[in-house]
Scaffold this motif. Sequence first.
Motif, PDB file in Angstrom:
ATOM      1  N   TYR A  48       0.825  -1.324  -0.100  1.00 15.69           N
ATOM      2  CA  TYR A  48       0.051   0.046  -0.050  1.00 15.69           C
ATOM      3  C   TYR A  48       0.888   1.385   0.088  1.00 15.69           C
ATOM      4  O   TYR A  48       1.808   1.553   0.823  1.00 15.69           O
ATOM      5  N   GLN A  49       0.482   2.013  -1.080  1.00 18.67           N
ATOM      6  CA  GLN A  49       1.344   3.439  -0.952  1.00 18.67           C
ATOM      7  C   GLN A  49       0.927   4.449  -0.114  1.00 18.67           C
ATOM      8  O   GLN A  49      -0.570   4.853  -0.382  1.00 18.67           O
ATOM      9  N   LEU A  50       1.431   4.760   1.016  1.00 12.99           N
ATOM     10  CA  LEU A  50       0.845   5.693   1.751  1.00 12.99           C
ATOM     11  C   LEU A  50       0.963   7.018   1.518  1.00 12.99           C
ATOM     12  O   LEU A  50       0.296   8.092   1.990  1.00 12.99           O
ATOM     13  N   GLN A  70      10.526   4.476  13.273  1.00 16.99           N
ATOM     14  CA  GLN A  70      11.726   5.030  13.874  1.00 16.99           C
ATOM     15  C   GLN A  70      11.664   5.490  15.378  1.00 16.99           C
ATOM     16  O   GLN A  70      12.571   6.378  15.764  1.00 16.99           O
ATOM     17  N   GLN A  71      10.848   4.738  16.118  1.00 16.94           N
ATOM     18  CA  GLN A  71      10.848   5.246  17.482  1.00 16.94           C
ATOM     19  C   GLN A  71      11.976   4.561  18.300  1.00 16.94           C
ATOM     20  O   GLN A  71      12.420   3.187  18.004  1.00 16.94           O
ATOM     21  N   PRO A  72      12.934   5.430  18.683  1.00 15.41           N
ATOM     22  CA  PRO A  72      14.106   4.935  19.479  1.00 15.41           C
ATOM     23  C   PRO A  72      13.988   3.745  20.493  1.00 15.41           C
ATOM     24  O   PRO A  72      14.877   2.825  20.773  1.00 15.41           O
ATOM     25  N   ASP A  73      12.789   3.768  21.096  1.00 20.80           N
ATOM     26  CA  ASP A  73      12.621   2.833  22.263  1.00 20.80           C
ATOM     27  C   ASP A  73      11.553   1.791  21.810  1.00 20.80           C
ATOM     28  O   ASP A  73      11.233   1.226  22.655  1.00 20.80           O
ATOM     29  N   ALA A  84       9.882  -6.122   8.563  1.00 21.81           N
ATOM     30  CA  ALA A  84       9.122  -6.249   7.110  1.00 21.81           C
ATOM     31  C   ALA A  84       8.629  -4.879   6.538  1.00 21.81           C
ATOM     32  O   ALA A  84       8.676  -4.642   5.326  1.00 21.81           O
ATOM     33  N   VAL A  85       8.066  -3.806   7.660  1.00 19.96           N
ATOM     34  CA  VAL A  85       7.869  -2.464   6.983  1.00 19.96           C
ATOM     35  C   VAL A  85       9.243  -1.764   6.565  1.00 19.96           C
ATOM     36  O   VAL A  85       9.268  -1.125   5.258  1.00 19.96           O
ATOM     37  N   LYS A  86      10.325  -2.060   7.025  1.00 18.78           N
ATOM     38  CA  LYS A  86      11.492  -1.159   6.567  1.00 18.78           C
ATOM     39  C   LYS A  86      12.235  -1.862   5.338  1.00 18.78           C
ATOM     40  O   LYS A  86      12.859  -1.254   4.497  1.00 18.78           O
ATOM     41  N   SER A  87      11.788  -3.262   4.941  1.00 11.68           N
ATOM     42  CA  SER A  87      12.064  -3.804   3.724  1.00 11.68           C
ATOM     43  C   SER A  87      11.506  -3.094   2.653  1.00 11.68           C
ATOM     44  O   SER A  87      12.023  -3.434   1.316  1.00 11.68           O
ATOM     45  N   LEU A  88      10.337  -2.522   2.837  1.00 10.04           N
ATOM     46  CA  LEU A  88       9.647  -1.772   1.545  1.00 10.04           C
ATOM     47  C   LEU A  88      10.133  -0.292   1.632  1.00 10.04           C
ATOM     48  O   LEU A  88       9.750   0.452   0.758  1.00 10.04           O
ATOM     49  N   ASN A  89      10.894  -0.052   2.642  1.00 14.38           N
ATOM     50  CA  ASN A  89      11.387   1.684   2.879  1.00 14.38           C
ATOM     51  C   ASN A  89      12.762   1.730   2.964  1.00 14.38           C
ATOM     52  O   ASN A  89      13.343   2.313   3.900  1.00 14.38           O
ATOM     53  N   ARG A  95       7.193   5.409   3.037  1.00 21.71           N
ATOM     54  CA  ARG A  95       6.364   5.796   1.934  1.00 21.71           C
ATOM     55  C   ARG A  95       5.341   4.403   1.501  1.00 21.71           C
ATOM     56  O   ARG A  95       4.374   4.519   0.818  1.00 21.71           O
ATOM     57  N   TYR A  96       5.737   3.257   1.827  1.00 19.47           N
ATOM     58  CA  TYR A  96       4.860   2.092   1.734  1.00 19.47           C
ATOM     59  C   TYR A  96       4.370   1.424   3.010  1.00 19.47           C
ATOM     60  O   TYR A  96       5.492   1.534   3.806  1.00 19.47           O
ATOM     61  N   TYR A  97       3.411   0.672   3.014  1.00 16.83           N
ATOM     62  CA  TYR A  97       2.951  -0.183   4.151  1.00 16.83           C
ATOM     63  C   TYR A  97       2.629  -1.607   3.632  1.00 16.83           C
ATOM     64  O   TYR A  97       1.959  -1.776   2.620  1.00 16.83           O
ATOM     65  N   PRO A  98       3.309  -2.653   4.066  1.00 16.19           N
ATOM     66  CA  PRO A  98       3.095  -4.073   3.707  1.00 16.19           C
ATOM     67  C   PRO A  98       1.953  -4.465   4.373  1.00 16.19           C
ATOM     68  O   PRO A  98       1.646  -4.514   5.528  1.00 16.19           O
TER      69      PRO A  98
END
Length: 280
Positions: A48-50, A70-73, A84-89, A95-98
């Motif tokens: 999905y394109q955010l 990108q929450q540090p904690d 999985a989310v980072k693999s698309l971004n 930009r994208y959500y799996p």
Amino acid sequence: MLSYRHSFHAGNHADVLKHTVQSLIIESLKEKEKPFFYLDTHAGAGRYQLSGEHAERTGEYLEGIGRIWQQPDAPELLAPWLSAVKSLNHSGNLRYYPGSPLIARHLLREDDKLQLTELHSSDYPLLRNEFSKDARARVERADGYQQLKSKLPPPSRRGLILIDPPYEMKSDYQAVVKGIQEGYKRFNTGIFALWYPVVMRQQIKHMLRDLEATGIRRILQIELAVRPDSDQRGMTASGMIVINPPWKLEQQMRDLLPWLHKTLVPNGNGHTKVEWIVPE
């Protein structure tokens, strides 16, 4: 029913809960070397394109993945889902959500199998295209509930069945219970994970009573509410019903939900819940 498009809701608070639970179950199944089977009855488009028209129109992802990205904690328990989310971004920009099929694809191993079903005339071709080069996956345009009869039990006798209907038709609340009953009859050692929205609390109470009446044991309920129950229009909460949950899942969600609630609902409204509908 087929007017529903998940692209309007991708990455919202309900997806955060659903995909966190999905990821933790998959990671648990991977603790044994033997391959397993993943069945997604209502798979959606996959990606999905955010920044697309649908997601931008509702902006729901801003109060979901947008608050966690990108929450540090961020707790370690979120690492499989976030990977999985980072693999698309890759750029670091969100930009994208799996959807659940792409989360499964990212986390499953080479010998594991995916069976993905989608009926929507626009989403099915997108899903099929996403998986055209993945030899592990079979994508069909078919009735998701029918898969609970025709595809179970899998040869591996291990697996996760994710049931995530749109609930645009009131009959879905009964159809999911019947579908689980049919699937469990064929594959009573499988893990069944059912997502539900809380729009009218009474519908969920009826569904839970119907599930109890099936006689199935080991049914765990996990819920995250962002607002108090209301008779006004809109989803106030969502939850996951997990049958045969991995033994660690209950405690994992008890540990994780307070952080998720604090992060997703800064004003403190709503509630969290982890409880057995039917114990061992």
